[in-house]
Design an enzyme around this catalytic site. Structure first.
Site, PDB file in Angstrom:
ATOM      1  CG  ASP A 127      -9.534  -1.093 -19.676  1.00  0.00           C
ATOM      2  OD1 ASP A 127      -9.233  -1.457 -18.545  1.00  0.00           O
ATOM      3  OD2 ASP A 127     -10.348  -0.208 -19.760  1.00  0.00           O
ATOM      4  CE  LYS A 136      -2.923  -1.360 -16.977  1.00  0.00           C
ATOM      5  NZ  LYS A 136      -3.812  -0.853 -18.099  1.00  0.00           N
ATOM      6  N   GLY A 178      -8.830  -3.382 -13.768  1.00  0.00           N
ATOM      7  CA  GLY A 178      -9.268  -4.699 -13.837  1.00  0.00           C
ATOM      8  C   GLY A 178      -8.543  -5.275 -14.786  1.00  0.00           C
ATOM      9  CG  HIS A 179      -4.703  -5.402 -14.409  1.00  0.00           C
ATOM     10  ND1 HIS A 179      -3.727  -4.732 -13.776  1.00  0.00           N
ATOM     11  CD2 HIS A 179      -5.348  -4.104 -14.743  1.00  0.00           C
ATOM     12  CE1 HIS A 179      -3.447  -3.558 -13.806  1.00  0.00           C
ATOM     13  NE2 HIS A 179      -4.415  -3.099 -14.352  1.00  0.00           N
ATOM     14  CD  GLN A 212      -5.837   2.957 -12.690  1.00  0.00           C
ATOM     15  OE1 GLN A 212      -4.920   3.349 -11.678  1.00  0.00           O
ATOM     16  NE2 GLN A 212      -6.560   2.084 -12.246  1.00  0.00           N
TER      17      GLN A 212
END
Ligand code: GDP
Ligand code: IMO
Ligand code: MG
Length: 422
Positions: A12, A15, A39-40, A222
Site C-alpha cells: 500500500d 504503487k 488493491g492498487h 504487496q
C-alpha cells in the site's frame, strides 16, 4: 527500458498511482506475483479506480496489460474486474492477457484461508482471498493452472484428486462439509470459456515484445516485508514480492532487467498482524489514518500507521537492487510540528542498525529516532522540488542519505498530476 516497480515496506505504498504514471512511457505492464489480495489505486479525472488483478496501466488505452504466471488468479474476481472495465467503457480486448501457467484459486482455497486463520495462535490477518492455500498447492504440485482448465480430462482428474484430499481435511480437521465436484467443475469450465481469449504463452509473448524493442513495466504487488523469504515471516504473504519475483513470475530473465524503482510511503503502514517497531500511539495513529485515508483498498480494514523506518527501507533497497525511489504521500505529514525517522532499534541493551530477522527482537525492539522539524504547510499544489518548503526538502534529503538511494518521484496527493518528477 524494462523497469521493475516494487514496494519497499508492507504494501500500500502507492504503487498503483506510480504504475499509472510510469505506464505512459512503457508499452507493456505486467503483474508478476500476488493475486486479488492486492488493491492498487489510481485516481484520474476525479475518479478513483482500484485494481486487484488487472495491471494498473489499463487506463492507458494503447498499453498491453499482462497477468504473469507468478500471479494466482481467482477467475470469479477477475471476471468481476473485467465487467467493471466494461461498465466504465475501458476497452481491454486484445490488450489484456493472462499467462496460461498462472495458478487458479478455488473456493476451497478461500475457505481454507479463513479456517486456518481461525485456528492459529499466530494469526496472520490475511485478506481471506485464498492466496496462501493456492500457492501452497502450487508448491505441493497439486495446483490447477489456467491451461489445465482447458483439458477436460486432466482438469477432472486434478479436481477430483484435490477434493478427495481436501474434503477429508475439511471434515476431520475443520468440521466443514467440504465441496462437491459437479458444481465446482461446471463453474470453472464456464470461467475458462470466458477467459480463453485472453490466455497466452506469456514468456514467449514477452520475449517477442522485447525483440521489437518494447518497454516492459513490472508491477509488484504487496511489499518487500510481506515477501515469503525476506518479509517478517510468518506475517507475510505467500509470494516473492521483491524485485527478483519479476523474473520468476513472468519468464523474463534477469539479464533483461534494467531499472528497479522502489516505492515508499513518507511514513509506514501495515495491515494485518505482525511486528511494527515504529507504530504510532493510538492518538497519532488516528490523525494520520484520517489524513492519509489509511483503510485497506481490498478489505477496508484500518491500516496501522507509524514513522518512517529507515532500517527496514535500507534493507529493502539492498535486496531489491533499487536504482531510484519514489516517496509517496508526503502531503499526509503537512501538519506535523516534528517528524521522526527511525535509524536503529534497541533490544536488551543491544543496538541494531541492520534489520534483524529474529521475531522476538522485531516484536520487542524499541526504535531510535532522529527528529526533524515539520513544514506545516499544504504542499499538494507543489510541482517542482525546489518549490517544496525547505523542511520538506530536508526530510527527503535525509531519507536519500539514509537509504543511499536517489529519490526521483515525490507524490503530494492521490491524483495523477499531484506528482513531482526530479
Ligand atoms: P498500493 O497498494 O501500493 O497501490 O497502494 P493503495 O492504492 O492500496 O493505497 C495508497 C492510497 O494512497 C490510495 O488511496 C491512493 O489513492 C493514495 N495515495 C497515493 N499517493 C498519494 C499521495 O501522494 N498523497 C495522498 N494523500 N494519497 C495518496
Ligand atoms: P498491495 O499490493 C498490504 C497482507 C495482509 C496480511 C498478509 C497476508 O495493495 O500493496 P494474504 O491474504 O496475502 O495471505 O495476507 O499480507 N497483504 C497486504 N497488505 N497491501 C497488500 O497488497 C497486501 N496483500 C496482502 O493484510 O497481513
Ligand atoms: Mg494496496
Amino acid at each position: 527500458m524494462n523497469t521493475i516497480l516494487v514496494g519497499l515496506q508492507w504494501g500500500d505504498e502507492g504503487k498503483g498511482k506510480l504504475i499509472d504514471i510510469l505506464a505512459k512511457d512503457s508499452d507493456y505492464i505486467v503483474r508478476y506475483q500476488g493475486g486479488n489480495n492486492a488493491g492498487h489505486t489510481v485516481v484520474v479525472n476525479g475518479k478513483s479506480y482500484i485494481f486487484h488483478l488487472i495491471p494498473s496501466g489499463i487506463l492507458h488505452k494503447d498499453k498491453i496489460c499482462l497477468i504473469g504466471n507468478g500471479v494466482v488468479i481467482d477467475p470469479e474476481a477477475l471476471l468481476q474486474e473485467i465487467a467493471a472495465l466494461k461498465k466504465e467503457k475501458i476497452g481491454y480486448q486484445g490488450r489484456l492477457k493472462i499467462s496460461s501457467q498462472a495458478h487458479v484459486i478455488f473456493p476451497y482455497h478461500k475457505i481454507l484461508d479463513s479456517l486456518r486463520e481461525s485456528k492459529r495462535h499466530l494469526r496472520i490477518g490475511t485478506t481471506g482471498r485464498g492466496i496462501g492455500p493456492c500457492y501452497a498447492d502450487k508448491v505441493a504440485r497439486c495446483g490447477i493452472r489456467i491451461c489445465d482448465l482447458f483439458n477436460r480430462k486432466l482438469f477432472t482428474q486434478k479436481l477430483k484428486d484435490n477434493l478427495a484430499e481436501k474434503n477429508e481435511i475439511f471434515r476431520k480437521v475443520f468440521h466443514h462439509k467440504g465441496f462437491t465436484f459437479g458444481a465446482l467443475y461446471a463453474h470453472y469450465v464456464s470461467y475458462a470459456r470466458k477467459l480463453k481469449p485472453l490466455v497466452c504463452n506469456a514468456p514467449l509473448f514477452l520475449a517477442e515484445a522485447q525483440e521489437k524493442g518494447k518497454a516492459i513495466l513490472f508491477e509488484g504487488a504487496q511489499g518487500s516485508f510481506l515477501d515469503i523469504d525476506f518479509g517478517t515471516y510468518p506475517f507475510v504473504t505467500s509470494s516473492s514480492a521483491t524485485s527478483g519475483g519479476a523474473c520468476i513470475g513472468t519468464g523474463v530473465p534477469p539479464t533483461k532487467m534494467e531499472r528497479v524503482v522502489g516505492v515508499v510511503k513518507a511514513y509506514t503502514t501495515r495491515v494485518g498482524e505482525g511486528p511494527f517497531v515504529t507504530e504510532f500511539k493510538p492518538s497519532l495513529n488516528a490523525i494520520i489514518r484520517e489524513k492519509g485515508r489509511e483503510f485497506g483498498s481490498t478489505t477496508g480494514r484500518p491500516r496501522r500507521c507509524g514513522w518512517f523506518d529507515s532500517v527496514m527501507a535500507r534493507f529493502s533497497c539492498i535486496i531489491n537492487g533499487v536504482s531510484e525511489m519514489a516517496v509517496m504521500k508526503l502531503d499526509v505529514l503537512d501538519e506535523l510540528r516534528t517528524i521522526k525517522i527511525c535509524t536503529a532499534y534497541t533490544y536488551k541493551g543491544k543496538r541494531f542498525s541492520e534489520f534483524p530477522y529474529d521475531l522476538e527482537v522485531l516484536t520487542k525492539a524499541k526504535p531510535v529516532y532522529e527528529e526533524l522539524a515539520g513544514w506545516q504547510r499544504n504542499i499538494s499544489n507543489v510541482r517542482y522540488y525546489a518549490k517544496l518548503p525547505v523542511n520538506a526538502r530536508r526530510y527527503l534529503d535525509r531519507l536519500q542519505e539514509l537509504l543511499k538511494t536517489k529519490i526521483s518521484y515525490i507524490s503530494v496527493g492521490s491524483k495523477r498530476e499531484e506528482t513531482i518528477v526530479r
